[in-house]
Every structure is written in C-alpha cells, then in structure tokens.
Write an enzyme that holds these catalytic residues in place. Structure first.
Site, PDB file in Angstrom:
ATOM      1  N   ASP A 100       5.895   2.913   7.379  1.00 60.22           N
ATOM      2  CA  ASP A 100       4.230   2.205   7.158  1.00 60.22           C
ATOM      3  C   ASP A 100       3.250   3.471   6.098  1.00 60.22           C
ATOM      4  O   ASP A 100       2.845   4.005   6.062  1.00 60.22           O
ATOM      5  CB  ASP A 100       3.328   2.148   8.417  1.00 60.22           C
ATOM      6  CG  ASP A 100       1.796   1.427   8.039  1.00 60.22           C
ATOM      7  OD1 ASP A 100       2.254   0.957   6.734  1.00 60.22           O
ATOM      8  OD2 ASP A 100       1.031   1.783   8.966  1.00 60.22           O
TER       9      ASP A 100
ATOM     10  N   HIS B 220       0.246  -1.453  -0.109  1.00 64.33           N
ATOM     11  CA  HIS B 220      -0.046  -0.226   0.013  1.00 64.33           C
ATOM     12  C   HIS B 220       1.004   1.988  -0.001  1.00 64.33           C
ATOM     13  O   HIS B 220       2.045   1.646   0.444  1.00 64.33           O
ATOM     14  CB  HIS B 220      -0.561  -0.105   0.974  1.00 64.33           C
ATOM     15  CG  HIS B 220      -0.459   0.403   2.588  1.00 64.33           C
ATOM     16  ND1 HIS B 220      -0.792   1.184   2.492  1.00 64.33           N
ATOM     17  CD2 HIS B 220       0.017  -0.647   3.197  1.00 64.33           C
ATOM     18  CE1 HIS B 220       0.242   1.626   4.353  1.00 64.33           C
ATOM     19  NE2 HIS B 220       0.372   0.156   4.758  1.00 64.33           N
TER      20      HIS B 220
ATOM     21  N   ASP C 182       4.453  -4.739   3.835  1.00 66.66           N
ATOM     22  CA  ASP C 182       3.691  -3.899   4.342  1.00 66.66           C
ATOM     23  C   ASP C 182       4.134  -3.376   5.187  1.00 66.66           C
ATOM     24  O   ASP C 182       4.029  -4.670   6.583  1.00 66.66           O
ATOM     25  CB  ASP C 182       2.262  -3.976   4.789  1.00 66.66           C
ATOM     26  CG  ASP C 182       1.525  -2.767   5.607  1.00 66.66           C
ATOM     27  OD1 ASP C 182       2.147  -1.631   5.687  1.00 66.66           O
ATOM     28  OD2 ASP C 182       0.248  -3.090   5.888  1.00 66.66           O
TER      29      ASP C 182
ATOM     30  N   ASP D 127      16.166  -7.599  -0.325  1.00 68.03           N
ATOM     31  CA  ASP D 127      16.925  -8.711  -1.261  1.00 68.03           C
ATOM     32  C   ASP D 127      15.445 -10.043  -1.459  1.00 68.03           C
ATOM     33  O   ASP D 127      15.744 -10.901  -2.537  1.00 68.03           O
ATOM     34  CB  ASP D 127      18.169  -8.908  -0.681  1.00 68.03           C
ATOM     35  CG  ASP D 127      19.013  -7.902  -0.979  1.00 68.03           C
ATOM     36  OD1 ASP D 127      18.557  -7.203  -1.723  1.00 68.03           O
ATOM     37  OD2 ASP D 127      19.886  -7.818  -0.400  1.00 68.03           O
TER      38      ASP D 127
ATOM     39  N   ASP E 134      16.702  -3.843   3.506  1.00 61.66           N
ATOM     40  CA  ASP E 134      18.085  -4.349   2.890  1.00 61.66           C
ATOM     41  C   ASP E 134      17.864  -5.858   2.431  1.00 61.66           C
ATOM     42  O   ASP E 134      17.283  -5.904   1.634  1.00 61.66           O
ATOM     43  CB  ASP E 134      19.529  -3.867   2.839  1.00 61.66           C
ATOM     44  CG  ASP E 134      20.275  -4.302   2.277  1.00 61.66           C
ATOM     45  OD1 ASP E 134      19.956  -3.921   0.945  1.00 61.66           O
ATOM     46  OD2 ASP E 134      21.664  -4.609   1.864  1.00 61.66           O
TER      47      ASP E 134
ATOM     48  N   GLU F 234      -5.333   1.944   1.872  1.00 62.28           N
ATOM     49  CA  GLU F 234      -5.350   0.498   2.457  1.00 62.28           C
ATOM     50  C   GLU F 234      -5.071   0.980   4.091  1.00 62.28           C
ATOM     51  O   GLU F 234      -5.979   0.082   4.872  1.00 62.28           O
ATOM     52  CB  GLU F 234      -3.936  -0.017   2.362  1.00 62.28           C
ATOM     53  CG  GLU F 234      -3.715  -1.142   3.775  1.00 62.28           C
ATOM     54  CD  GLU F 234      -3.031  -1.157   5.048  1.00 62.28           C
ATOM     55  OE1 GLU F 234      -2.744  -2.298   5.866  1.00 62.28           O
ATOM     56  OE2 GLU F 234      -3.019   0.048   5.157  1.00 62.28           O
ATOM     57  N   GLU F 235      -5.414   2.039   4.449  1.00 62.21           N
ATOM     58  CA  GLU F 235      -5.201   2.994   6.377  1.00 62.21           C
ATOM     59  C   GLU F 235      -6.855   2.487   6.258  1.00 62.21           C
ATOM     60  O   GLU F 235      -7.006   2.745   7.514  1.00 62.21           O
ATOM     61  CB  GLU F 235      -4.603   4.194   6.280  1.00 62.21           C
ATOM     62  CG  GLU F 235      -2.741   3.735   6.089  1.00 62.21           C
ATOM     63  CD  GLU F 235      -2.483   2.729   6.704  1.00 62.21           C
ATOM     64  OE1 GLU F 235      -2.789   2.085   7.842  1.00 62.21           O
ATOM     65  OE2 GLU F 235      -0.580   3.114   6.945  1.00 62.21           O
TER      66      GLU F 235
HETATM   67  N1  TRP Z   1      -0.740  -1.561   7.617  1.00 61.03           N
HETATM   68  C1  TRP Z   1      -0.814  -2.185   8.984  1.00 61.03           C
HETATM   69  C2  TRP Z   1      -1.949  -1.604   9.327  1.00 61.03           C
HETATM   70  O1  TRP Z   1      -2.050  -0.908   9.989  1.00 61.03           O
HETATM   71  C3  TRP Z   1       0.385  -2.714   9.633  1.00 61.03           C
HETATM   72  C4  TRP Z   1       0.417  -3.725   9.715  1.00 61.03           C
HETATM   73  C5  TRP Z   1       0.412  -3.963  11.725  1.00 61.03           C
HETATM   74  C6  TRP Z   1       0.844  -5.044   9.796  1.00 61.03           C
HETATM   75  N2  TRP Z   1       0.329  -5.549  11.560  1.00 61.03           N
HETATM   76  C7  TRP Z   1       1.127  -5.348  10.878  1.00 61.03           C
HETATM   77  C8  TRP Z   1       0.828  -6.109   8.269  1.00 61.03           C
HETATM   78  C9  TRP Z   1       0.759  -7.321  10.257  1.00 61.03           C
HETATM   79  C10 TRP Z   1       0.882  -7.182   8.149  1.00 61.03           C
HETATM   80  C11 TRP Z   1       1.028  -7.673   9.386  1.00 61.03           C
HETATM   81  O2  TRP Z   1      -2.694  -3.027  10.719  1.00 61.03           O
HETATM   82 ZN    ZN Z   2       0.832  -0.342   6.499  1.00 56.99          ZN
END
Ligand code: TRP
Ligand code: ZN
Ligand code: CA
Length: 442
Positions: free
Chosen positions: A137, A125, A200, A306, A302, A171-172
């Site tokens: 994030d 996202h 993410d 990869d 990094d 996404e948020e």
């Molecule tokens: N964008 C996700 C959220 O705000 C970030 C996140 C938190 C996440 N915990 C996670 C992403 C666990 C994957 C797995 O919830």
């Molecule tokens: Zn996120």
C-alpha cells in the site's frame, strides 16, 4: 501473459451504457495470423515491477522507514519515478499542493500523441503511511503503473486516445493529492478524460481479485482479462470513496480499478476459489511497519500488472489513428529467422476496412533484431503475392538490426487482405528475429 485475439474481439463488441467510457469502435492492430483485428498488449515483467518495489523499499529504508506525505521518503519516491519517465520520453509535470502544513506532490506523466479530447488516465498513490514503507500500500500500484508506462515507451505504443499516468501524494491523508488535481483541472479538461483507472494495493499477501464496479466498460475490460486467464473475480464493495478514484467519480468521470484486499478477512469461500488463508486479512500488514517487500504476493502482483496493460492497450487503442493521422495495422509477435537458409520468416498483417487500393505512400514499418544485418533480404508481399523489394542482402553491412520505415508505392494493390513481411537470412552465423511489422495507411 498474452491474451487471445478472441477475447479482445469480444471486448470490442461489449455493450456500452449511455455516457459511459466509449470503447474502441474497432481495433486496428492485428495479432499474428489470426485474421481478427485485436490489440496485443505486452506482458508486463514481474521482475521489473519487483525491482521498482525494491527501489521504493530502499528509499524508505534510507529515509526513516517510510515514504509518507511531508517526509523525505515521499519526495525521493517522486524523484525516482519521475527520472524513469523522463528518460522514457514522457512529458512530466510535478504539481505541488499543501496539506497539514507540508508540501505535497503529484506527478503527472503524459505520453505524447493521441486524441487530446479523449484521455485515458491511470493513477496510483505513491505515499505510504508514516508507520512503514508502504510496499503493498501502495508501492504495488505505483510500480505496476510505472512498468506499464515504461512498456508504452518501449513498444512506442501509438494509441488513438491520449494516455496520462499519475502518481498521487497524500492519499493516506484523505485523497488530498488526487482531489487537488481534479479540483484544479478546468471543466473542459475534466470532460476530456474518458476514464480514470485506479490501482491501490495489487500484491496483497493473502490476495483477493477485486474489480471496482463503476464504469461498465472499464469493469468489463478487467473482467475479460481475468476470464482469459481463468481467475475468478469479485466486485469490490468496500472501496467506494476509499482511494483516488473517488474525486474523479465525484466529478462525473468514468472510473474503474483493481484491488487485492486490505484489512478485511478472507472468507472460506474466497480461500476456496483463490487459495490463501481464510479467516485472515488479505493484508495483515496493512498500514503497518511490516508492509515491506516481504509483504507482496508475486502471483497477484503479476496478474494485476498484466491486467493494467491489457486495459490500457484496449481502452486507449481505438481505431489506431497515429498522431499524424491514418490507420495503423501491426503485428508485434516475434518471428525467428532461419539462419543462412533458403527458408524465409514471414510476419502477416491483415488489413481490413480500407476502401479501394493501397496508397502510393504506404508506410512499411520494419523492426528486425539481427546481428550483421547485411545477411538479410527483406520484401513486402501484397495480398495477391506481388513482391516489393525493401532491402537487398549486402555481405559487407555489419551493423545490427533493420529498424526503419520504408515508403512503398502500392497504388496498384487492393488494400484489404493479408500483407506479409518476408525475411531471408542469406548467410549463416548471425541470427535474429522479426520484432514487429507495421503498415500505416494515410
Ligand atoms: N488506501 C486505501 C485505504 O487505506 C486502500 C484501500 C482499502 C482500498 N480498501 C480499499 C482501495 C478498497 C480501494 C478499494 O483506504
Ligand atoms: Zn492505499
Ligand atoms: Ca545469418
């Protein structure tokens, strides 16, 4: 960081659960001198990934401090990523949707070629929360997959499977963009997605190394990468439903991904094995204004970058059938060419699994980086040592580089065995190296 052929071979034989992501039956790209069929994923440049993060930070700074859905910083982020992909030869599509009264955008980028019935999809996202610039994030995932996509273009990777990258909006707000994409994908197209990989939060400042425990093949691919660099991983347990893999998973598509931790505290045991600070969040700036370029751990970013390339190259490569059909064997390891010398440089490709003789139209892909290419005499050596002259030296040819495909009548040669590209630099002064050597059997 490059991974040994041994590990890739191990991956190719890893067991599969029924209905799971179909792993490559055999890999066709050949690593230097190993004799083992293995793909060679590129080392993703941390410098380049961090430059993308710096650019996303600048975009946030210029747009009220965030890159959130419905704000100008989001659209600017999308435009930034799209321009890079368009320039690199991707086919990009901007998908719009509406959420909370504002227009949202998903960016889909297809790499031309590969089997349209087997799509490997990679997504992150691109939106932040309104509180801050969202650099860990999820600038981190967005930048890492962007650089991976650019590496696909730079290496002109020709995977068996079709590759598709995606940057999700909103996404948020509850995975709105990715859900919109999945819901609007015809059922037949859904079934063509072999796997969806989600990224993410990859550069958490107090990082953990978490692998989603969903599709077993995807999960094992990431674990194999991490085993190869000697870094322990843990199963990601809090994440189900917390990011853009959720809509894919709900639609029955195999999913996987990586995560370096959010608001949860690192335990003493985790600090022991990963370093960092126990009793402190993996990301103390999660969803906060301090999620800036200062909120990123380089090592974590990094390694995860990869790992993405490793997974994409392994999961998409399969038997190496190029768009026009045939089987490709290649060696992408650089070999220095001794300057003005009777010594030669050779790059070897090990051909296996071809029945009978080589074809009358063997395609020999040569990529030599060298100033004043007239210095160079280039030959192809069949497994039995027979020499096929590809290019003579010509002292008046001052142009750079030999980057071309020669067609060789190799029908009197047995196909299987070690084929060599041999390069001699006849005149001192100008120098270079073999960048890659590739044989395509039609
Ligand atoms: N964008 C996700 C959220 O705000 C970030 C996140 C938190 C996440 N915990 C996670 C992403 C666990 C994957 C797995 O919830
Ligand atoms: Zn996120
Ligand atoms: Ca020279």
């Amino acid at each position: 960081m490059k991974i040994s052929a041994r590990l890739s071979a191990l991956l190719a034989v890893s067991a599969l659960a029924a209905g799971a992501f179909a792993a490559a039956p055999a890999t066709a790209q050949v690593a230097a001198g190993t004799g083992t069929a293995a793909v060679t994923p590129p080392d993703i440049s941390l410098t380049n990934v961090k430059q993308h993060l710096a650019d996303l930070q600048s975009i946030a700074t210029a747009n009220g401090g965030n890159r959130a859905h419905g704000r100008t910083g989001y659209k600017a982020s999308i435009d930034f990523v799209k321009a890079k992909l368009d320039a690199a030869g991707f086919t990009t599509t901007l998908q719009t949707f509406t959420s909370s009264g504002a227009t949202g955008y998903n960016l889909i980028a297809d790499w031309p070629g590969g089997d349209a019935n087997q799509v490997v999809m990679v997504g992150s996202h691109l939106d932040s929360v309104t509180a801050g610039p969202g650099i860990n994030d999820n600038g981190s995932g967005s930048a890492a997959i962007l650089e991976t996509a650019l590496a696909v273009s730079r290496t002109q990777f020709q995977p068996t499977k079709h590759l598709r990258f995606a940057w999700w909006g909103a996404e948020e707000l509850g995975m709105v963009g990715s859900r919109y994409y999945v819901n609007n994908l015809p059922t037949t197209d859904r079934s063509k997605i072999s796997g969806y990989l989600n990224f993410d939060m990859l550069g958490s400042p107090n990082p953990g190394y978490f692998v989603y425990d969903d599709d077993p093949t995807i999960e094992q691919t990431f674990k194999t990468y991490y085993a190869g660099i000697g870094v322990p991983t843990e199963i990601e347990t809090e994440g189900d439903g917390r990011s853009d893999h959720a809509p894919f998973k709900s639609a029955g598509i195999p999913v996987g991904g990586l995560f370096s931790g959010a608001e949860t505290y690192k335990t003493a045991a985790q600090a022991q094995k990963w370093g960092g600070t126990s009793g402190q969040a993996f990301d103390r700036c999660y969803h906060a204004s301090c999620d800036t370029t200062a909120n990123v751990n380089d090592t974590s970013l990094d390694r995860n970058s990869d790992a993405i390339a490793y997974a994409v190259w392994n999961l998409a490569s399969g038997s190496g059938t190029p768009p026009g059909g045939g089987t490709v064997f290649s060696n992408d390891t650089d070999v220095a060419i001794p300057d003005g010398s009777t010594s030669t440089a050779t790059s070897t490709v090990n051909v296996t699994g071809i029945t009978g003789n080589a074809p009358s139209n063997l395609a020999v892909g040569v990529d030599i980086v060298h100033t004043w290419r007239g210095d160079l005499k280039v030959d192809l050596l069949a497994p039995d040592g027979s020499v096929y002259a590809l290019k003579a030296a010509n002292v008046s040819d001052s142009a750079d580089n030999v980057q071309t495909t020669y067609t060789v009548n190799a029908s009197s040669e047995v196909a299987n065995g070690a084929w060599k590209l041999r390069v001699q630099d006849m005149y001192s002064g100008d120098t270079g190296y073999i960048n890659s050597f590739k044989l395509t059997f039609p």
